[in-house]
Scaffold this motif. Structure first.
Motif, PDB file in Angstrom:
ATOM      1  N   GLY A 102       0.894  -1.191  -0.006  1.00 50.00           N
ATOM      2  CA  GLY A 102       0.135   0.020   0.064  1.00 50.00           C
ATOM      3  C   GLY A 102       0.792   1.273   0.092  1.00 50.00           C
ATOM      4  O   GLY A 102       0.589   2.135  -0.641  1.00 50.00           O
ATOM      5  N   GLY A 103       1.735   1.389   0.793  1.00 47.15           N
ATOM      6  CA  GLY A 103       2.830   2.413   0.552  1.00 47.15           C
ATOM      7  C   GLY A 103       3.520   2.451  -0.473  1.00 47.15           C
ATOM      8  O   GLY A 103       3.639   3.898  -0.918  1.00 47.15           O
ATOM      9  N   ILE A 104       3.853   1.503  -1.479  1.00 47.66           N
ATOM     10  CA  ILE A 104       4.270   1.522  -2.687  1.00 47.66           C
ATOM     11  C   ILE A 104       3.216   2.445  -3.557  1.00 47.66           C
ATOM     12  O   ILE A 104       3.653   3.197  -4.408  1.00 47.66           O
ATOM     13  N   LEU A 105       2.125   1.826  -3.523  1.00 50.25           N
ATOM     14  CA  LEU A 105       0.999   2.347  -4.331  1.00 50.25           C
ATOM     15  C   LEU A 105       1.034   3.781  -4.054  1.00 50.25           C
ATOM     16  O   LEU A 105       0.459   4.666  -4.993  1.00 50.25           O
ATOM     17  N   ILE A 106       0.581   4.005  -2.709  1.00 53.33           N
ATOM     18  CA  ILE A 106       0.489   5.460  -2.356  1.00 53.33           C
ATOM     19  C   ILE A 106       1.465   6.651  -2.637  1.00 53.33           C
ATOM     20  O   ILE A 106       1.072   7.657  -3.279  1.00 53.33           O
ATOM     21  N   ASP A 107       2.779   6.254  -2.773  1.00 55.13           N
ATOM     22  CA  ASP A 107       3.831   7.161  -3.213  1.00 55.13           C
ATOM     23  C   ASP A 107       3.768   6.963  -4.712  1.00 55.13           C
ATOM     24  O   ASP A 107       4.683   7.630  -5.336  1.00 55.13           O
ATOM     25  N   SER A 108       3.337   6.115  -5.486  1.00 53.92           N
ATOM     26  CA  SER A 108       3.510   5.955  -6.744  1.00 53.92           C
ATOM     27  C   SER A 108       2.546   6.850  -7.492  1.00 53.92           C
ATOM     28  O   SER A 108       1.569   7.356  -7.082  1.00 53.92           O
ATOM     29  N   ASN A 109       3.032   7.595  -8.683  1.00 55.24           N
ATOM     30  CA  ASN A 109       2.148   8.248  -9.591  1.00 55.24           C
ATOM     31  C   ASN A 109       1.868   7.464 -10.793  1.00 55.24           C
ATOM     32  O   ASN A 109       2.305   6.255 -10.802  1.00 55.24           O
ATOM     33  N   LYS A 110       0.779   7.856 -11.609  1.00 50.39           N
ATOM     34  CA  LYS A 110       0.278   7.174 -12.665  1.00 50.39           C
ATOM     35  C   LYS A 110       1.450   6.708 -13.680  1.00 50.39           C
ATOM     36  O   LYS A 110       1.126   5.326 -14.237  1.00 50.39           O
ATOM     37  N   LYS A 111       2.356   7.371 -13.685  1.00 52.04           N
ATOM     38  CA  LYS A 111       3.292   6.851 -14.778  1.00 52.04           C
ATOM     39  C   LYS A 111       4.149   5.642 -14.306  1.00 52.04           C
ATOM     40  O   LYS A 111       4.808   4.834 -15.002  1.00 52.04           O
ATOM     41  N   SER A 112       4.248   5.489 -12.937  1.00 53.15           N
ATOM     42  CA  SER A 112       5.170   4.402 -12.378  1.00 53.15           C
ATOM     43  C   SER A 112       4.183   3.341 -11.923  1.00 53.15           C
ATOM     44  O   SER A 112       4.761   1.977 -11.921  1.00 53.15           O
ATOM     45  N   LEU A 113       3.019   3.332 -12.096  1.00 55.64           N
ATOM     46  CA  LEU A 113       1.958   2.141 -11.941  1.00 55.64           C
ATOM     47  C   LEU A 113       2.185   0.757 -13.180  1.00 55.64           C
ATOM     48  O   LEU A 113       2.400  -0.254 -12.473  1.00 55.64           O
ATOM     49  N   PRO A 114       2.426   1.224 -14.337  1.00 56.20           N
ATOM     50  CA  PRO A 114       2.607   0.181 -15.213  1.00 56.20           C
ATOM     51  C   PRO A 114       4.022  -0.796 -14.656  1.00 56.20           C
ATOM     52  O   PRO A 114       4.168  -1.934 -14.977  1.00 56.20           O
ATOM     53  N   ARG A 115       4.919   0.038 -14.177  1.00 55.11           N
ATOM     54  CA  ARG A 115       6.296  -0.666 -13.783  1.00 55.11           C
ATOM     55  C   ARG A 115       5.919  -1.563 -12.712  1.00 55.11           C
ATOM     56  O   ARG A 115       6.570  -2.474 -12.479  1.00 55.11           O
ATOM     57  N   PHE A 116       4.911  -0.758 -11.735  1.00 57.27           N
ATOM     58  CA  PHE A 116       4.696  -1.619 -10.513  1.00 57.27           C
ATOM     59  C   PHE A 116       4.209  -3.066 -10.699  1.00 57.27           C
ATOM     60  O   PHE A 116       4.385  -3.953 -10.233  1.00 57.27           O
ATOM     61  N   TYR A 117       3.277  -2.945 -11.736  1.00 54.60           N
ATOM     62  CA  TYR A 117       2.520  -4.025 -12.254  1.00 54.60           C
ATOM     63  C   TYR A 117       3.280  -5.082 -13.165  1.00 54.60           C
ATOM     64  O   TYR A 117       3.268  -6.569 -12.947  1.00 54.60           O
ATOM     65  N   PHE A 118       4.411  -4.463 -13.841  1.00 52.61           N
ATOM     66  CA  PHE A 118       5.481  -5.446 -14.420  1.00 52.61           C
ATOM     67  C   PHE A 118       6.143  -6.160 -13.440  1.00 52.61           C
ATOM     68  O   PHE A 118       6.451  -7.535 -13.509  1.00 52.61           O
ATOM     69  N   ASN A 119       6.685  -5.500 -12.417  1.00 52.32           N
ATOM     70  CA  ASN A 119       7.453  -6.182 -11.376  1.00 52.32           C
ATOM     71  C   ASN A 119       6.651  -7.234 -10.867  1.00 52.32           C
ATOM     72  O   ASN A 119       7.120  -8.189 -10.453  1.00 52.32           O
ATOM     73  N   ARG A 120       5.186  -6.939 -10.367  1.00 53.51           N
ATOM     74  CA  ARG A 120       4.422  -7.765  -9.907  1.00 53.51           C
ATOM     75  C   ARG A 120       4.048  -9.110 -10.641  1.00 53.51           C
ATOM     76  O   ARG A 120       4.294 -10.205 -10.149  1.00 53.51           O
ATOM     77  N   ALA A 121       3.896  -8.805 -12.085  1.00 52.18           N
ATOM     78  CA  ALA A 121       3.804 -10.010 -12.740  1.00 52.18           C
ATOM     79  C   ALA A 121       4.850 -10.872 -12.995  1.00 52.18           C
ATOM     80  O   ALA A 121       5.076 -12.031 -13.012  1.00 52.18           O
ATOM     81  N   THR A 122       6.143 -10.225 -12.981  1.00 45.95           N
ATOM     82  CA  THR A 122       7.422 -10.865 -12.971  1.00 45.95           C
ATOM     83  C   THR A 122       7.736 -11.477 -11.788  1.00 45.95           C
ATOM     84  O   THR A 122       8.319 -12.936 -11.939  1.00 45.95           O
ATOM     85  N   ARG A 123       7.755 -11.126 -10.869  1.00 47.79           N
ATOM     86  CA  ARG A 123       8.038 -11.851  -9.411  1.00 47.79           C
ATOM     87  C   ARG A 123       6.964 -12.701  -8.820  1.00 47.79           C
ATOM     88  O   ARG A 123       7.201 -13.666  -8.014  1.00 47.79           O
ATOM     89  N   ILE A 124       5.654 -12.376  -9.085  1.00 49.22           N
ATOM     90  CA  ILE A 124       4.728 -13.388  -8.692  1.00 49.22           C
ATOM     91  C   ILE A 124       3.645 -13.968  -9.660  1.00 49.22           C
ATOM     92  O   ILE A 124       3.645 -15.203  -9.272  1.00 49.22           O
ATOM     93  N   TRP A 125       3.203 -13.298 -10.575  1.00 48.61           N
ATOM     94  CA  TRP A 125       2.320 -13.824 -11.425  1.00 48.61           C
ATOM     95  C   TRP A 125       2.753 -15.006 -12.339  1.00 48.61           C
ATOM     96  O   TRP A 125       2.299 -16.177 -12.457  1.00 48.61           O
ATOM     97  N   ALA A 126       4.051 -14.820 -12.710  1.00 49.64           N
ATOM     98  CA  ALA A 126       4.714 -15.805 -13.888  1.00 49.64           C
ATOM     99  C   ALA A 126       5.040 -16.969 -12.934  1.00 49.64           C
ATOM    100  O   ALA A 126       4.648 -18.115 -13.126  1.00 49.64           O
ATOM    101  N   PRO A 127       5.739 -16.967 -11.760  1.00 46.51           N
ATOM    102  CA  PRO A 127       5.797 -18.180 -10.900  1.00 46.51           C
ATOM    103  C   PRO A 127       4.508 -18.875 -10.229  1.00 46.51           C
ATOM    104  O   PRO A 127       4.678 -20.082 -10.245  1.00 46.51           O
ATOM    105  N   TYR A 128       3.764 -18.099  -9.983  1.00 46.34           N
ATOM    106  CA  TYR A 128       2.429 -18.521  -9.799  1.00 46.34           C
ATOM    107  C   TYR A 128       1.721 -19.446 -10.802  1.00 46.34           C
ATOM    108  O   TYR A 128       1.399 -20.595 -10.586  1.00 46.34           O
ATOM    109  N   TYR A 129       1.723 -18.659 -11.972  1.00 44.66           N
ATOM    110  CA  TYR A 129       1.054 -19.545 -13.216  1.00 44.66           C
ATOM    111  C   TYR A 129       2.068 -20.794 -13.295  1.00 44.66           C
ATOM    112  O   TYR A 129       1.414 -21.797 -13.888  1.00 44.66           O
TER     113      TYR A 129
END
Length: 151
Positions: free
Chosen positions: A58-85
């Motif tokens: 939540g702290g990361i998301l609050i401190d993020s601006n709209k431009k950095s959200l795609p990077r946040f979700y890319f990082n999440r996809a590579t670290r969590i979603w890919a290994p999960y799937y």
């Protein structure tokens, strides 16, 4: 510290949280082994783990601006979603080698792929455990489902 806000690209590291997460995870693991005397401990550990995760992300998301959200979700996809799937595909593939394919199997695969395991499988785990692929090997996916629904 100055009053300046931290850039979303700069992360603050809290080493004590790694130790806390280790203790929380060990509490749950020991409880699964049946070694804990207080049955409330693993539930408390999971609640603290989710609260800590929510606070950190939540702290990361609050401190993020709209431009950095795609990077946040890319990082999440590579670290969590890919290994999960990958894990889902691996478990269900192994299941196919050991058990026949049926409609229940496809239903459970759908729930795991859509992060809804906690809604449709966990509440009835005791009655359907033998129908689950590899007798419920994927039941631990409920926790990631909760996290993904939260974010």
């Amino acid at each position: 510290m100055s009053g300046a806000r931290q850039s979303p690209d700069e992360s603050i590291y809290f080493p004590a949280f790694d130790w806390l997460r280790l203790v929380l995870a060990m509490t749950v693991a020991i409880a699964h082994d049946g070694a804990l005397l207080d049955e409330r401990a693993p539930n408390f550990a999971v609640q603290v783990f989710f609260a800590l995760s929510g606070w950190l992300i939540g702290g990361i998301l609050i401190d993020s601006n709209k431009k950095s959200l795609p990077r946040f979700y890319f990082n999440r996809a590579t670290r969590i979603w890919a290994p999960y799937y990958f894990s889902v595909v691996l478990v269900f593939s192994i299941s196919l080698l050991k058990e026949p394919l049926d409609s229940n199997w496809l239903e459970y695969l759908f729930y795991d792929l859509t992060y809804t395991h906690n809604w449709f499988i966990s509440p009835r785990i005791l009655e359907i455990k033998n129908d689950l692929p590899l007798e419920g090997t994927t039941n631990h996916f409920w926790s990631l489902s909760v996290e993904e629904q939260f974010y």
